[in-house]
Design a protein around this motif. Structure first.
Motif, PDB file in Angstrom:
ATOM      1  N   THR A   1      -6.925   0.015  -7.372  1.00 33.61           N
ATOM      2  CA  THR A   1      -8.109   0.819  -7.673  1.00 33.61           C
ATOM      3  C   THR A   1      -9.345   0.250  -6.983  1.00 33.61           C
ATOM      4  O   THR A   1     -10.176   0.991  -6.467  1.00 33.61           O
ATOM      5  N   PHE A   2      -9.423  -1.094  -6.944  1.00 39.31           N
ATOM      6  CA  PHE A   2     -10.541  -1.732  -6.261  1.00 39.31           C
ATOM      7  C   PHE A   2     -10.578  -1.333  -4.780  1.00 39.31           C
ATOM      8  O   PHE A   2     -11.623  -0.968  -4.253  1.00 39.31           O
ATOM      9  N   PHE A   3      -9.415  -1.368  -4.113  1.00 44.28           N
ATOM     10  CA  PHE A   3      -9.393  -1.020  -2.690  1.00 44.28           C
ATOM     11  C   PHE A   3      -9.736   0.444  -2.466  1.00 44.28           C
ATOM     12  O   PHE A   3     -10.414   0.803  -1.506  1.00 44.28           O
ATOM     13  N   PHE A   4      -9.292   1.318  -3.404  1.00 44.84           N
ATOM     14  CA  PHE A   4      -9.675   2.728  -3.288  1.00 44.84           C
ATOM     15  C   PHE A   4     -11.196   2.865  -3.368  1.00 44.84           C
ATOM     16  O   PHE A   4     -11.820   3.517  -2.537  1.00 44.84           O
ATOM     17  N   LEU A   5     -11.787   2.198  -4.384  1.00 43.75           N
ATOM     18  CA  LEU A   5     -13.236   2.315  -4.578  1.00 43.75           C
ATOM     19  C   LEU A   5     -13.998   1.804  -3.358  1.00 43.75           C
ATOM     20  O   LEU A   5     -14.991   2.395  -2.944  1.00 43.75           O
TER      21      LEU A   5
ATOM     22  N   GLY B   1      -0.649   8.627  -6.325  1.00 40.63           N
ATOM     23  CA  GLY B   1      -0.488   7.223  -6.691  1.00 40.63           C
ATOM     24  C   GLY B   1      -1.759   6.657  -7.320  1.00 40.63           C
ATOM     25  O   GLY B   1      -1.701   5.919  -8.307  1.00 40.63           O
ATOM     26  N   LEU B   2      -2.889   7.051  -6.771  1.00 41.02           N
ATOM     27  CA  LEU B   2      -4.180   6.568  -7.285  1.00 41.02           C
ATOM     28  C   LEU B   2      -4.407   7.038  -8.714  1.00 41.02           C
ATOM     29  O   LEU B   2      -4.769   6.241  -9.592  1.00 41.02           O
ATOM     30  N   VAL B   3      -4.139   8.339  -8.950  1.00 42.21           N
ATOM     31  CA  VAL B   3      -4.315   8.876 -10.304  1.00 42.21           C
ATOM     32  C   VAL B   3      -3.386   8.123 -11.264  1.00 42.21           C
ATOM     33  O   VAL B   3      -3.805   7.713 -12.353  1.00 42.21           O
ATOM     34  N   GLY B   4      -2.141   7.883 -10.821  1.00 42.78           N
ATOM     35  CA  GLY B   4      -1.186   7.145 -11.655  1.00 42.78           C
ATOM     36  C   GLY B   4      -1.682   5.747 -11.961  1.00 42.78           C
ATOM     37  O   GLY B   4      -1.623   5.286 -13.103  1.00 42.78           O
ATOM     38  N   ALA B   5      -2.228   5.052 -10.943  1.00 43.00           N
ATOM     39  CA  ALA B   5      -2.703   3.676 -11.115  1.00 43.00           C
ATOM     40  C   ALA B   5      -3.905   3.628 -12.050  1.00 43.00           C
ATOM     41  O   ALA B   5      -3.957   2.813 -12.973  1.00 43.00           O
ATOM     42  N   VAL B   6      -4.856   4.524 -11.821  1.00 47.33           N
ATOM     43  CA  VAL B   6      -6.074   4.535 -12.657  1.00 47.33           C
ATOM     44  C   VAL B   6      -5.712   4.882 -14.096  1.00 47.33           C
ATOM     45  O   VAL B   6      -6.199   4.244 -15.043  1.00 47.33           O
ATOM     46  N   LEU B   7      -4.822   5.869 -14.262  1.00 43.10           N
ATOM     47  CA  LEU B   7      -4.434   6.285 -15.609  1.00 43.10           C
ATOM     48  C   LEU B   7      -3.749   5.135 -16.355  1.00 43.10           C
ATOM     49  O   LEU B   7      -4.060   4.846 -17.509  1.00 43.10           O
ATOM     50  N   TYR B   8      -2.823   4.425 -15.668  1.00 43.66           N
ATOM     51  CA  TYR B   8      -2.151   3.293 -16.307  1.00 43.66           C
ATOM     52  C   TYR B   8      -3.166   2.218 -16.684  1.00 43.66           C
ATOM     53  O   TYR B   8      -3.153   1.688 -17.792  1.00 43.66           O
ATOM     54  N   HIS B   9      -4.057   1.916 -15.719  1.00 45.45           N
ATOM     55  CA  HIS B   9      -5.029   0.851 -15.938  1.00 45.45           C
ATOM     56  C   HIS B   9      -5.943   1.177 -17.121  1.00 45.45           C
ATOM     57  O   HIS B   9      -6.263   0.306 -17.934  1.00 45.45           O
TER      58      HIS B   9
ATOM     59  N   LEU C   1      -0.122  12.148  -1.159  1.00 41.65           N
ATOM     60  CA  LEU C   1       0.794  11.314  -1.956  1.00 41.65           C
ATOM     61  C   LEU C   1       0.059  10.085  -2.501  1.00 41.65           C
ATOM     62  O   LEU C   1       0.260   9.676  -3.645  1.00 41.65           O
ATOM     63  N   MET C   2      -0.814   9.516  -1.646  1.00 43.12           N
ATOM     64  CA  MET C   2      -1.589   8.350  -2.082  1.00 43.12           C
ATOM     65  C   MET C   2      -2.535   8.727  -3.218  1.00 43.12           C
ATOM     66  O   MET C   2      -2.785   7.919  -4.121  1.00 43.12           O
ATOM     67  N   GLU C   3      -3.052   9.962  -3.180  1.00 46.85           N
ATOM     68  CA  GLU C   3      -3.940  10.423  -4.256  1.00 46.85           C
ATOM     69  C   GLU C   3      -3.190  10.460  -5.586  1.00 46.85           C
ATOM     70  O   GLU C   3      -3.722  10.059  -6.621  1.00 46.85           O
TER      71      GLU C   3
ATOM     72  N   TYR D   1     -18.958  12.222   8.609  1.00 39.76           N
ATOM     73  CA  TYR D   1     -18.409  12.345   7.248  1.00 39.76           C
ATOM     74  C   TYR D   1     -17.382  13.471   7.204  1.00 39.76           C
ATOM     75  O   TYR D   1     -16.278  13.300   6.698  1.00 39.76           O
ATOM     76  N   ASP D   2     -17.744  14.633   7.753  1.00 38.01           N
ATOM     77  CA  ASP D   2     -16.818  15.770   7.767  1.00 38.01           C
ATOM     78  C   ASP D   2     -15.514  15.425   8.482  1.00 38.01           C
ATOM     79  O   ASP D   2     -14.428  15.765   8.015  1.00 38.01           O
ATOM     80  N   LYS D   3     -15.642  14.710   9.609  1.00 37.13           N
ATOM     81  CA  LYS D   3     -14.456  14.321  10.378  1.00 37.13           C
ATOM     82  C   LYS D   3     -13.541  13.423   9.536  1.00 37.13           C
ATOM     83  O   LYS D   3     -12.321  13.559   9.551  1.00 37.13           O
ATOM     84  N   THR D   4     -14.179  12.463   8.814  1.00 37.27           N
ATOM     85  CA  THR D   4     -13.401  11.515   7.994  1.00 37.27           C
ATOM     86  C   THR D   4     -12.647  12.262   6.889  1.00 37.27           C
ATOM     87  O   THR D   4     -11.456  12.028   6.666  1.00 37.27           O
ATOM     88  N   ILE D   5     -13.364  13.193   6.224  1.00 35.14           N
ATOM     89  CA  ILE D   5     -12.731  13.932   5.133  1.00 35.14           C
ATOM     90  C   ILE D   5     -11.589  14.808   5.681  1.00 35.14           C
ATOM     91  O   ILE D   5     -10.533  14.932   5.060  1.00 35.14           O
ATOM     92  N   GLU D   6     -11.785  15.329   6.889  1.00 34.16           N
ATOM     93  CA  GLU D   6     -10.736  16.139   7.538  1.00 34.16           C
ATOM     94  C   GLU D   6      -9.476  15.292   7.741  1.00 34.16           C
ATOM     95  O   GLU D   6      -8.352  15.760   7.592  1.00 34.16           O
ATOM     96  N   LEU D   7      -9.711  13.993   8.052  1.00 34.13           N
ATOM     97  CA  LEU D   7      -8.617  13.038   8.292  1.00 34.13           C
ATOM     98  C   LEU D   7      -7.739  12.877   7.043  1.00 34.13           C
ATOM     99  O   LEU D   7      -6.541  12.619   7.131  1.00 34.13           O
ATOM    100  N   TYR D   8      -8.381  13.030   5.870  1.00 39.63           N
ATOM    101  CA  TYR D   8      -7.651  12.820   4.615  1.00 39.63           C
ATOM    102  C   TYR D   8      -6.734  13.980   4.273  1.00 39.63           C
ATOM    103  O   TYR D   8      -5.899  13.861   3.393  1.00 39.63           O
ATOM    104  N   LYS D   9      -6.925  15.124   4.943  1.00 38.57           N
ATOM    105  CA  LYS D   9      -6.146  16.312   4.555  1.00 38.57           C
ATOM    106  C   LYS D   9      -4.776  16.292   5.202  1.00 38.57           C
ATOM    107  O   LYS D   9      -4.467  17.090   6.089  1.00 38.57           O
ATOM    108  N   ASN D  10      -3.952  15.332   4.772  1.00 37.42           N
ATOM    109  CA  ASN D  10      -2.558  15.322   5.257  1.00 37.42           C
ATOM    110  C   ASN D  10      -1.638  14.882   4.116  1.00 37.42           C
ATOM    111  O   ASN D  10      -2.099  14.305   3.124  1.00 37.42           O
ATOM    112  N   PRO D  11      -0.339  15.178   4.227  1.00 36.87           N
ATOM    113  CA  PRO D  11       0.589  14.933   3.108  1.00 36.87           C
ATOM    114  C   PRO D  11       0.613  13.481   2.628  1.00 36.87           C
ATOM    115  O   PRO D  11       0.723  13.220   1.435  1.00 36.87           O
ATOM    116  N   LEU D  12       0.472  12.530   3.568  1.00 35.16           N
ATOM    117  CA  LEU D  12       0.547  11.120   3.178  1.00 35.16           C
ATOM    118  C   LEU D  12      -0.604  10.759   2.247  1.00 35.16           C
ATOM    119  O   LEU D  12      -0.400  10.129   1.198  1.00 35.16           O
ATOM    120  N   VAL D  13      -1.813  11.190   2.604  1.00 30.96           N
ATOM    121  CA  VAL D  13      -2.980  10.884   1.771  1.00 30.96           C
ATOM    122  C   VAL D  13      -2.852  11.597   0.424  1.00 30.96           C
ATOM    123  O   VAL D  13      -3.215  11.055  -0.618  1.00 30.96           O
TER     124      VAL D  13
END
Lengths: 262, 149
Positions: free
Chosen positions: B48-52, B87-95, B83-85, B69-81
């Motif tokens: 969670t720290f690394f995400f933040l 994972g992030l929700v799972g990690a934050v929820l557990y924590h 999946l990571m999202e 900024y727009d370019k960076t956010i566009e970069l996030y729009k792929n299946p791998l990210v």
């Protein structure tokens, strides 16, 4: 006249092996060994030992020491779970070798049983299963585990109600075997941490109505290396051979510090 | 915070003292359920720290250059990210849930006694949230990946 000199058995050994009792199965005892005179790193050594399901792990270690390898080194004294000298890591968890029965460690039907035995973790190993207990007792002494009172000695005994006695009943059971302290992940990496056993023995006096040293002991434990290091992993509660609710006792000390209520 | 980390679990962390062995390389300690919840708490905390860290950096970018900024956010729009999202929700929820459990162990006198039961409760809540949560979070990616238009 000729005299045959029998080959003397090696140190600590009792010589020829005893008859194998009926119903015994052969078990492999895998021991983490270390000889400071020859080894730089500890290594594993396995022994095949005949064992009955009613044997204790301590019996297997005795068999190894008396009949297979007299150089095996470990502590044990009463062998009945009272003296607390044979705490070791059996199959990955801290237990007293004299309290663990072979039948509870047997592998499923038809499978060969291997029991791993290692020294307790976080204390320097002198030899094989023998560790230096001094850092452990140093922490124990630091919490002043004795009655502290002021004023004149009473002429009669110090009276205490059953309810007051009940408050620290659980923590009077400690036998100082170090199974709890050496099961603690915080202690493994930070030996300055007092450890569960020292806190348990502080708890025994802090919550004793006859004792007047509670403030003093709470001050000692109100430290980064005191109770606040505890991360409530509950390994200590699981490891205690006396069934003391160790983590609960530590939490009670924490709450006594937070709310200044003893 | 304590200097203990999950990586120190398997190896005897004791510094070598004179006349003793540090006893490294033994077996992994088969600790209580509470030890594994603590390990997971540490790992999800670091994740969670690394995400933040990344999140603060990419959001700060909007002040530097909205285009970048727009370019960076566009970069996030792929299946791998995506999946990571999940994972992030799972990690934050557990924590978060385990954090409540730890607080109850600390402040509630019955906490230490029911710590295992509390773990199974948070595990249940985690599954109850994550199963439908993961479905809705991944539905769009899956339908795009496998052409379900």
């Amino acid at each position: 006249m000729t005299a045959t000199v029998e080959k003397a058995p090696t140190a600590g050994s009792r010589g020829s092996q005893p008859p194998v009792p009926e119903g015994a199965t052969t078990i492999t005892v895998k021991i983490r060994r270390f000889n400071p005179e020859t080894d730089t790193e500890p290594c594993w050594e396995s022994f095949d030992v005949p064992a009955l399901p009613t044997d204790r792990v301590l019996n297997l270690l005795h068999y190894v020491k008396w009949y297979l390898d007299g150089t095996l080194t470990f502590r044990r004294s009463c062998a009945h779970g009272i003296c607390g000298s044979d705490a070791m890591r059996i199959n990955g968890v801290n237990r007293l070798a004299c309290k663990v029965l072979v039948k509870d460690l047997l592998a499923g039907a038809g499978k060969h049983t291997t029991i791993t035995v290692e020294p307790i973790k976080g204390l320097p190993v002198h030899k094989d299963l023998l560790v230096d207990m001094e850092p452990f007792f140093e922490a124990y002494r630091a919490v002043k585990p004795f009655l502290i009172t002021s004023g004149n000695e009473p002429t009669r005994e110090r009276i205490q109600s059953a309810a007051d006695r009940e408050r620290f009943d659980d923590t009077t059971k400690c036998i100082l075997c170090a199974a709890c302290t050496t099961s603690c992940p915080v202690f493994w990496s930070e030996q300055r941490y007092f450890g569960p056993a020292a806190i348990v023995n502080a708890h025994r006096f802090i919550f004793d109505s006859r004792d007047e040293g509670a403030e003093e002991r709470l001050d000692i434990l109100n430290d980064v290396d005191g109770v606040w290091r505890c991360r409530t992993t509950f390994n200590c509660t699981d490891a205690c051979p006396r069934g003391i609710q160790v983590t609960k006792a530590i939490q009670e000390v924490k709450r006594a510090l937070l709310f200044r209520r003893v | 915070m304590a200097s203990t980390t999950a990586s120190e679990l398997g190896t005897g962390g004791a510094p070598a003292r004179e006349g003793g062995s540090r006893g490294g390389g033994g077996t992994l300690y088969r600790g209580d359920l509470g030890m594994w919840t603590w390990v997971a708490h540490r790992i999800t905390g670091v994740l969670t720290f690394f995400f933040l860290l990344v999140h603060v950096l990419d959001t700060a970018l909007v002040r530097v250059s909205p285009n970048a900024y727009d370019k960076t956010i566009e970069l996030y729009k792929n299946p791998l990210v995506n999946l990571m999202e999940v994972g992030l929700v799972g990690a934050v929820l557990y924590h978060a849930l385990n954090g409540i459990r730890v607080m109850l162990v600390d402040f509630w006198s019955k906490g230490p006694k029911v710590q295992r039961a509390m773990f199974w409760v948070i595990a249940g809540i985690w599954l109850l949230v994550m199963v439908p949560g993961a479905y809705f979070m991944l539905a769009r990616t899956i339908s795009e990946l496998f052409g379900g238009h």
